[in-house]
Enzyme design. Structure first.
Site, PDB file in Angstrom:
ATOM      1  N   HIS A 117       0.840  -1.205   0.000  1.00 16.71           N
ATOM      2  CA  HIS A 117       0.000   0.000   0.000  1.00 16.71           C
ATOM      3  C   HIS A 117       0.874   1.253   0.000  1.00 16.71           C
ATOM      4  O   HIS A 117       0.565   2.244  -0.656  1.00 16.71           O
ATOM      5  CB  HIS A 117      -0.912   0.012   1.231  1.00 16.71           C
TER       6      HIS A 117
ATOM      7  N   GLU B  55       7.715 -11.999 -21.468  1.00 15.46           N
ATOM      8  CA  GLU B  55       7.531 -12.020 -20.019  1.00 15.46           C
ATOM      9  C   GLU B  55       8.012 -13.322 -19.395  1.00 15.46           C
ATOM     10  O   GLU B  55       8.165 -13.405 -18.176  1.00 15.46           O
ATOM     11  CB  GLU B  55       6.053 -11.826 -19.679  1.00 15.46           C
TER      12      GLU B  55
ATOM     13  N   ASP C 271       7.103  -9.063 -14.947  1.00 15.23           N
ATOM     14  CA  ASP C 271       6.867 -10.504 -14.999  1.00 15.23           C
ATOM     15  C   ASP C 271       8.123 -11.270 -15.388  1.00 15.23           C
ATOM     16  O   ASP C 271       8.378 -12.369 -14.873  1.00 15.23           O
ATOM     17  CB  ASP C 271       5.733 -10.828 -15.975  1.00 15.23           C
TER      18      ASP C 271
ATOM     19  N   CYS D 225       8.412  -2.184 -21.427  1.00  9.67           N
ATOM     20  CA  CYS D 225       7.236  -1.494 -20.867  1.00  9.67           C
ATOM     21  C   CYS D 225       7.003  -1.797 -19.396  1.00  9.67           C
ATOM     22  O   CYS D 225       5.960  -1.478 -18.853  1.00  9.67           O
ATOM     23  CB  CYS D 225       5.979  -1.843 -21.669  1.00  9.67           C
TER      24      CYS D 225
END
Length: 857
Positions: A490, A717, A741, A788
């Site tokens: 968070h 990935e 990933d 990306c």
């Protein structure tokens, strides 16, 4: 109808009663005896007014129940029976005025008969006398709970992978609002009221468990139908058809078999926490790990120390340290409330909980996006009726102070959550946060957490609770430093959304003295404690300059020697695209299409998709927009795409693999993208996520071209795709490396696991070598290689990625200026020299040092 000596009392009792039911009930009040010459109300009752009220109700009702407060109200009601003009049955009852009115209104709203409503009214004091445990007599005609056969029941199976955790529990509570619904885990598990978020969590319902839903209120069938749909759709998180077997576990169209003679456990109000379940500690309970006070460790970090952690939100801050406020002291167990004061003390629990919930609601209304969702979830816990009822019961039965009762009731619920393990156990921190908020309201002190200071400060904590992190907006916090947490915590998420520099996972962070000036760098992950004055002055000047004139992107990415590098933006929808276009992004390098449909339980039709896609394409006329097809699964489950319970969803049916089971879903998306591309002028390119084989890439390319989409690529990935990059370039036009990933799969470290932040580091040599292989394959094929992932927005990594073979970088639009500035300071030779240097590194730290030295020349 209600007959009272006081108009104010009658109106207040009616207002309270009507708040108990959504649709209301026919009620009239005959109260007071008019006003005197000065306009003051006269206490008394008027038989004529009572008779008129009965006649008014008679036009719409089959019977009238009359409740009276005391004395002459009874006489007036009896006389009114002689004066009335109507002939509907009228029943005068000895029920308590306020409690009886509440019970009668609820029963009437549920469609009860005159006798049933009267019985409910007379029995209204039963719950109070049981809780207060005085010598009050039992009702003359005790109300028997309805037989199970008389109630609306359903059997459902938990189909979503994570079971009934906080989000599904909140959906259940919202859906069942206004109707008394009970849930029981079969065959003989615990039971919970649907209105209680925490008790729903304590059910411990996991995927595959069967539950019985039972309700007797008006509208029960409709509410139960809606709840059934929630369970059937997996609460929007994905489902498991194999676990569900059928939507009607009890049999085709039949309600679950039950013994009609067995009374149904339908509670009129939330069950209090039993005394034998409350863990009363002989000494103060240990302080939660997420709120460790600074004084817990006597050895402070010395001036001049440089701490290292993980930078999760770019930028710099130089300011004094302010620690997260320590937790409240555990309320004294020895305090005993006198019997005469216990009712008012119990009322203090409910009012404090309401104030805490109201404060959270106000903050949620001022927030947006993920921050708002976090605050709303915390508000639901603060408003939990069973937490309040459990604490109030401890006050009444054992004389606990309101603060101590909340502490113990929360401890009981926390123990239940902890026993369940997994992600449900993680909600214990949220419960402790809510406990502290309610107790702070009770004792009238500031809430522990983020301090409210007039001058800028760097907030230091072991970690931040969700509500703490969410309250940072609009304050004087200049940066965040925590001992725990990872890139998906968070703290990290909200820091990035607010543009606050943040470093997490810093050993010894809480030992930095309060008030010590620190220089925090969210890019390098370093924190300098009490740096020399010249360093402070230099950093302050740079920060002030950036605040006045932040690094803006001019719209053209290039190295110092003029070599062009396209700097693109990652977007999730039209709003992101507009912001990226305003930041002068050269195009979109990653359009995450699943973000448009995360809240959908059913697949969007083609027209809906076209509208969503056009919103993004319209922001970039005549420019490149790379669209990623649905990346559903793992941390982004979509109920219409993923309905499986998987042991490891990150390695399961996600991304392009969904098309194996739902080929039409992919074909519809490609058709919608083609239509959107025809309607706008953006240059649309499409790529598939989670590709591992050349066959997958070839099939995807054929589908795209059949739909009219000519530029086709795949995401790199998986290590398999990286190793096979040369072969992939034979069937696709470009590739884009998703570093998030690729890192987690290469290092076998779940990127959602905060403790594995050191492994989920794109500087890991194994990851860099795979990227280098893909870059070399792209150069050989003469085709573009984009990046990306989060790494693309890191200014220190950007030159290295170019040297490894990247031809474009796509990032959050906030990072465009910083990355462009970093690239403009190096040339192609520098980038290539950095790439050669890191390929010989054995560790992530060695790779960083080698790249920095190579770029510096």
């Amino acid at each position: 109808m209600a007959v009272s000596h006081s108009a104010r009392l009658g109106e207040a009792a009616l207002e309270l009663a009507l708040q108990m039911v959504a649709g209301g009930a026919p009620v009239r009040v005959a109260a007071g005896a008019g006003i005197d010459g000065q306009g003051a109300p006269i206490l008394g009752t008027d038989a004529v007014a009572v008779a008129a009220a009965i006649d008014e109700l008679a036009t719409d009702c089959a019977g009238v129940l009359v409740l009276m407060d005391l004395g002459s109200a009874v006489l007036s009601a009896e006389l009114a029976l002689e004066l009335r003009a109507s002939d509907v049955p009228v029943r005068l009852t000895s029920a308590p005025f306020v409690e009886g009115l509440l019970a009668a209104v609820v029963s009437a709203a549920a469609g009860g008969s005159l006798d049933t409503v009267a019985d409910e009214a007379r029995a209204a004091l039963t719950a109070k006398t049981a809780q207060v445990a005085d010598d009050a007599a039992e009702p003359e005609e005790p109300i028997e709970p309805p037989a199970r056969g008389e109630a609306e029941t359903r059997r459902v199976r938990v189909r979503n992978p994570l079971g009934i955790h906080a989000r599904p529990a909140a959906l259940i509570a919202d859906t069942a609002a206004g109707v008394d619904v009970r849930l029981r885990r079969l065959p003989d598990g615990p039971e919970a009221a649907a209105a209680s978020l925490s008790r729903l969590l304590v059910l411990g319902a996991r995927q595959g468990d069967e539950l019985e839903l039972l309700a007797t209120d008006a509208g029960a069938a409709v509410v139960l139908d809606r709840l059934e749909a929630l369970f059937r759709d997996g609460f929007g998180e994905g489902t498991d058809d194999a676990a569900a077997v059928t939507d009607d576990p009890a049999g085709a169209g039949a309600a679950p078999a039950a013994d009609a003679s067995e009374p149904a456990p339908v509670a009129a109000e939330p069950a209090p926490v039993a005394a034998d379940r409350v863990p009363v500690a002989a000494e103060p309970a240990p302080v939660a790990a997420d709120r460790v006070p600074v004084a817990a460790d006597p050895v402070p970090v010395a001036a001049g120390t440089v701490l290292r952690g993980r930078g999760v939100s770019a930028g710099r801050a130089v300011a004094p340290v302010a620690h997260l406020a320590p937790p409240l002291a555990e309320p004294d167990l020895r305090t005993v409330i006198a019997p005469a004061d216990r009712e008012s003390e119990a009322d203090a629990v409910a009012s404090a909980a309401q104030r805490a919930a109201d404060r959270l609601r106000g903050r949620a209304e001022r927030a947006s996006g993920e921050t708002r969702a976090i605050l709303e979830a915390t508000r639901l816990l603060a408003a939990d009726p069973e937490l309040v009822a459990g604490a109030a019961a401890l006050v009444r039965a054992q004389g606990r102070s309101a603060a101590r009762a909340v502490w113990e009731a929360a401890a009981a619920q926390e123990a239940d959550l902890a026993a369940l393990g997994g992600r449900t156990a993680e909600r214990a921190a949220d419960l402790r946060d809510v406990r502290n908020r309610i107790i702070a309201e009770i004792v009238g002190v500031d809430m522990p957490g983020v301090p409210e200071l007039d001058e800028p400060f760097v907030l230091v904590a072991a970690d931040l609770a969700p509500a703490d992190a969410a309250t940072l907006a609009g304050g004087r916090c200049a940066g965040l430093l925590t001992e725990q947490g990872g890139p998906t915590s968070h703290t990290a998420i909200i820091a990035r959304s607010l543009g606050l520099p943040a470093v997490v996972g810093v050993a010894g962070a809480t030992r930095v003295p309060d008030g010590a000036v620190v220089l925090l760098d969210g890019e390098t992950g370093t924190v300098e404690v009490e740096p020399p004055a010249p360093r402070i002055a230099e950093a302050a000047m740079r920060i002030a300059k950036a605040a006045v004139a932040p690094l803006a992107f001019g719209g053209t990415g290039a190295l110092a020697d003029g070599h062009r590098i396209a700097l693109l933006a990652n977007v999730g929808g039209a709003a992101d695209a507009v912001a990226a276009a305003s930041a002068r992004a050269e195009g979109v390098g990653l359009f995450r299409t699943e973000f448009c449909f995360l809240d959908r339980a059913t697949p969007p039709v083609v027209d809906e998709q076209v509208a969503a896609y056009r919103g993004v394409l319209a922001a970039f006329p005549d420019r490149r927009v790379v669209v990623r097809t649905l990346d559903a699964g793992s941390d982004k489950p979509l109920p219409f795409a993923n309905d499986d319970d998987e042991e490891n969803p990150a390695l399961g049916v996600r991304g392009l693999r969904v098309a194996r089971r739902s080929p039409q879903l992919l074909d519809n998306q490609l058709r919608a993208l083609a239509l959107a591309a025809d309607a706008e002028s953006a240059r649309v390119e499409v790529m598939a996520p989670m590709v591992a084989t050349v066959d997958e890439a070839r099939d995807f390319a054929q589908r795209c071209r059949s739909a009219g989409l000519t530029r086709v690529g795949v995401m790199i990935e998986t290590p398999a795709a990286a190793v096979m990059a040369s072969a992939l370039f034979e069937v696709v036009d470009f590739v884009s490396i998703g570093t998030n990933d690729l890192t987690q799969y290469t290092m076998a470290a779940d990127r959602l696991h905060g403790e594995l932040g050191d492994l989920n580091d794109p500087w890991q040599p194994a990851v860099l070598r795979l990227i280098a292989g893909v870059g070399e394959a792209g150069r050989t094929a003469g085709k573009p290689v984009g990046v990306c992932g989060e790494a693309a927005g890191d200014p220190s990594l950007a030159p290295l990625l170019i040297g490894l073979g990247a031809t474009s970088l796509s990032m959050t639009h906030r990072a465009l200026g910083r990355v462009a500035d970093a690239l403009a300071r190096v040339d192609s030779t520098d980038c290539r020299r950095a790439a050669d240097a890191v390929l010989g590194a054995a560790t992530a730290d060695e790779a960083r040092e080698a790249a920095a030295a190579a770029v510096a020349g």
